[in-house]
Enzyme design. Structure first.
Site, short mmCIF file in Angstrom:
data_model
loop_
_atom_site.label_atom_id
_atom_site.label_comp_id
_atom_site.label_asym_id
_atom_site.label_seq_id
_atom_site.Cartn_x
_atom_site.Cartn_y
_atom_site.Cartn_z
N ASP A 62 0.82 -1.21 0.00
CA ASP A 62 0.00 0.00 0.00
C ASP A 62 0.85 1.26 0.00
OD1 ASP A 62 -2.21 -1.63 0.03
OD2 ASP A 62 -2.51 -1.50 2.19
N ARG A 83 -0.08 1.57 16.74
CA ARG A 83 -0.56 2.70 15.94
C ARG A 83 -0.51 4.04 16.65
NH1 ARG A 83 0.97 -0.59 12.60
NH2 ARG A 83 -0.44 -1.44 11.02
N ASP A 93 -7.22 0.43 11.44
CA ASP A 93 -6.04 1.29 11.54
C ASP A 93 -6.34 2.74 11.18
OD1 ASP A 93 -4.34 -0.59 12.54
OD2 ASP A 93 -3.43 -1.11 10.63
N SER A 99 -1.66 -9.56 3.95
CA SER A 99 -1.54 -8.26 4.59
C SER A 99 -0.91 -8.51 5.95
CB SER A 99 -2.93 -7.63 4.74
OG SER A 99 -2.82 -6.40 5.44
#
Length: 406
Positions: free
Chosen positions: A14, A95, A124, A176
């Site tokens: 990504d 995160r 996320d 992923s």
């Protein structure tokens, strides 16, 4: 205006696509690729070079492993927070720190925007953006997955191919993934069908499959001070070295592999495989020590707080008054959680093998079957009568009602 954009860069599919996409869609923008090293084990020199080749004006690597463990992992460990009783929150916990460092980088670089590669279906995006808004509420946020026409990982790889840029991996290996020193997570491909067993030979990065683990167990002793691990087998360890050693030991014995269908914050279910070898060992050790050091009511209430804390971490609500208040309670609860715990590691299992603490509430004179001076068996009769008084009253009421009906 020459817009400056700080990109949360991992070098995965990504964020590899996002650099050229930003250059094409934000004319004259300057992309600053910021990669936060939380123990992913990447070749950061190569990662930096790749970001620059793909069009980034600047690439920054921030080593935050020690900060991650000290300020995020250990506070979570003291609570033993889980999400839905199973997930050790490896991605969710990282995160807020990544977003905090992105904000700091944006301010230092004079950037007006922060960009992330989280999808519009996932958690996320919430975790990044809640943190950014809590720390810098006027910062512009760019989320390409909510803006572009790319709708799959295959289309993302096609996007790179059409521009002569290499994809980071092949379609067959395009799980992923998220990795840091606490865990490794895997989603996508055959994992999207919960009726299928994961192909662990392809999936696992940190751990052996339990059936391939050694046939002999290994013992490990972990020493804690106020709920924080300080030593392994009598040797003091700094946080990074401590977790790396436990990851290696746990991985060797197939510890900490979890296949989980979970409820995302956005309302859908997802399925993933998580590896948390060192974390699983630490949670087991901490649990055993608390069983010695905390009384019944503290244990019971702490379980409620831990569950709520797990929900907050999962939902990206680290920088909130409630999380801070719950963590303050957890810190207070850990004042006596000091001691040593011995565990046996064997084919995916973490087995208790003894614990000791100078603050232990276990009293052998009370607990032993041998009668001692601290406890008179006769006292139990009155205690049981008082404890059972509501039950007795209810039974008498039912007996009376039954006789009246007859």
């Amino acid at each position: 205006m020459n817009q400056k954009i700080v990109l949360a860069y991992s070098g995965g599919l990504d964020t590899t696509v996002i650099i050229p996409w930003l250059k094409e869609n934000y004319r004259d923008c300057e992309v600053i690729a910021c990669c936060v090293d939380l123990g992913q084990g990447s070749d950061y020199g190569q990662l930096k070079e790749k970001a620059l080749k793909n069009g980034a004006a600047k690439a920054i690597i921030i080593d935050a492993k020690a900060q991650f463990i000290k300020d995020f992992v250990f506070p979570m460990l003291k609570a033993r927070a889980l999400y839905e009783e199973k997930y050790l929150l490896g991605t969710a916990l990282a995160r807020p720190l990544i977003a905090k460092l992105l904000v700091e980088t944006a301010l230092a670089e004079g950037a007006d925007s922060i960009c992330h590669g989280a999808t519009g279906k996932g958690n996320d995006q919430i975790r990044f953006e809640l943190t950014i808004r809590s720390l810098q509420p006027r910062m512009n946020i760019i989320a390409p997955w909510r803006l572009w026409d790319i709708s799959s990982r295959q289309e993302a790889m096609d996007y790179l191919t059409q521009r002569g840029l290499p994809a980071p991996f092949s379609a067959e290996q395009s799980y992923s993934r998220d990795e840091n020193i606490w865990h490794s997570s895997h989603e996508g491909l055959e994992l999207e069908d919960p009726s299928l067993e994961p192909d662990y030979a392809k999936v696992l990065l940190l751990s052996k499959r339990p059936e391939e683990a050694p046939d002999r167990p290994e013992y490990v002793e972990i020493e804690f001070n106020k709920g924080v691990p300080r030593a392994i087998n009598g040797e003091a360890k700094e946080p990074v070295a401590l977790l790396e050693q436990l990851n290696a030991m746990g991985g060797e014995h197939g510890i900490g592999i979890s296949d989980l269908v979970e409820n995302r914050v956005v309302g859908m279910k997802s399925r993933g495989v998580y590896e948390t070898p060192g974390g699983t060992i630490l949670y087991a050790a901490h649990r055993d020590l608390e069983r010695l050091c905390l009384d019944r009511k503290m244990t019971s209430f702490k379980e409620i707080v831990s569950a709520k804390l797990g929900e907050l971490i999962y939902g990206g609500e680290w920088y909130t008054p409630l999380r801070e208040a719950l963590s303050a309670f957890i810190d207070e609860s850990q004042n006596t959680v000091t001691g040593k715990v011995k565990l046996k590691l064997y084919k995916g299992n973490v087995i208790s093998a003894g614990a000791s603490s100078p603050s232990s509430l276990y009293n052998m004179d009370l607990s032993s079957f041998t009668t001692g001076d601290l406890y008179d068996h006769k006292d139990a009769e009155g205690f049981i009568k008082l404890l059972g008084l509501p039950i007795t009253v209810r039974a008498l009421m039912k007996e009376h009602s039954s006789s009246q009906a007859g």
